[in-house]
Design a protein around this motif. Structure first.
Motif, PDB file in Angstrom:
ATOM      1  N   UNK A  86     -19.056  58.956 -13.573  1.00 51.99           N
ATOM      2  CA  UNK A  86     -19.922  59.640 -12.612  1.00 51.99           C
ATOM      3  C   UNK A  86     -21.270  59.968 -13.233  1.00 51.99           C
ATOM      4  N   UNK A  87     -21.291  60.232 -14.530  1.00 50.47           N
ATOM      5  CA  UNK A  87     -22.558  60.541 -15.192  1.00 50.47           C
ATOM      6  C   UNK A  87     -23.321  59.280 -15.574  1.00 50.47           C
ATOM      7  N   UNK A  88     -22.610  58.243 -16.007  1.00 50.53           N
ATOM      8  CA  UNK A  88     -23.266  57.033 -16.486  1.00 50.53           C
ATOM      9  C   UNK A  88     -23.744  56.159 -15.329  1.00 50.53           C
ATOM     10  N   UNK A  89     -22.920  55.976 -14.337  1.00 52.08           N
ATOM     11  CA  UNK A  89     -23.233  55.088 -13.210  1.00 52.08           C
ATOM     12  C   UNK A  89     -22.905  55.799 -11.911  1.00 52.08           C
ATOM     13  N   UNK A  90     -23.768  56.735 -11.465  1.00 47.46           N
ATOM     14  CA  UNK A  90     -23.429  57.544 -10.287  1.00 47.46           C
ATOM     15  C   UNK A  90     -23.283  56.735  -9.005  1.00 47.46           C
TER      16      UNK A  90
END
Length: 191
Positions: A86-90
């Motif tokens: 979720x943080x790297x590739x929202x």
């Protein structure tokens, strides 16, 4: 002298020490307490050691023990992986979560039953909620499809994703350089 000696022997000497016996009523004898504690600790260590003495088992038994130890770490690491994704590739994460929103409630219940059965818990469901949640899940399909389309339109490689449209003030604001107070102060100090 014989009387004093007899009194002192009664109070401090001989087999029965009146002072020691009286004090031990109010305070534990430290030496006796340490002996009891050592005995209890020795018995506990013996018991713990006996638990790890497992008879030799075959390869299949060891494989199954290893397999039975996987679900909890897999669930924990998978959940942490979801947070990282979720943080790297929202956008990728949001698309997947929209897909999960389409999973009907009975499948979630089935998953809950399987997981709770695996971990030894009981799972109960009510028939009215079951039917209501199925209808609710199916009614959300158009909204989810619309959300996926909007999420895909937000990709940085989409055409005109940063277009200002007919807003002239916004267009002018994006082409004019803005002031930088820290840079201006540094330039003033260099003059």
């Amino acid at each position: 002298m014989g009387l004093i000696e007899r009194v002192l022997t009664v109070v401090f000497g001989g087999q029965n020490n009146v002072v020691r016996d009286t004090v031990e009523v109010f305070r534990e004898n430290a030496e006796a307490g340490a002996q009891r504690s050592a005995g209890v600790q020795g018995q506990a260590m013996t018991q713990y050691g006996a638990e790890f003495l497992v008879p030799r088992r075959g390869g299949f038994d060891r494989f199954m023990d290893g397999l039975n130890r996987l679900p909890r770490p897999a669930l924990a690491l998978g959940t942490l992986g979801l947070f990282v994704s979720a943080m790297v590739e929202p956008l990728w994460f949001a698309e997947r979560m929209q897909g999960i929103a389409l999973v009907p409630e009975p499948l979630w219940w089935l998953l809950g039953v399987i997981v709770s059965f695996y971990f030894g818990a009981r799972h109960q469901v009510k028939a009215q909620d079951f039917q209501r949640e199925i209808v609710s899940s199916v009614s959300r399909v158009p909204e989810v499809l619309r959300n996926i389309g909007e999420i895909r339109a937000l990709r940085s490689d989409s055409v005109a994703v940063a277009d200002t449209a007919p807003d002239a003030a916004l267009l002018a604001g994006t082409t004019e350089p803005t002031g930088n107070a820290a840079l201006d102060a540094w330039q003033q100090s260099r003059r």
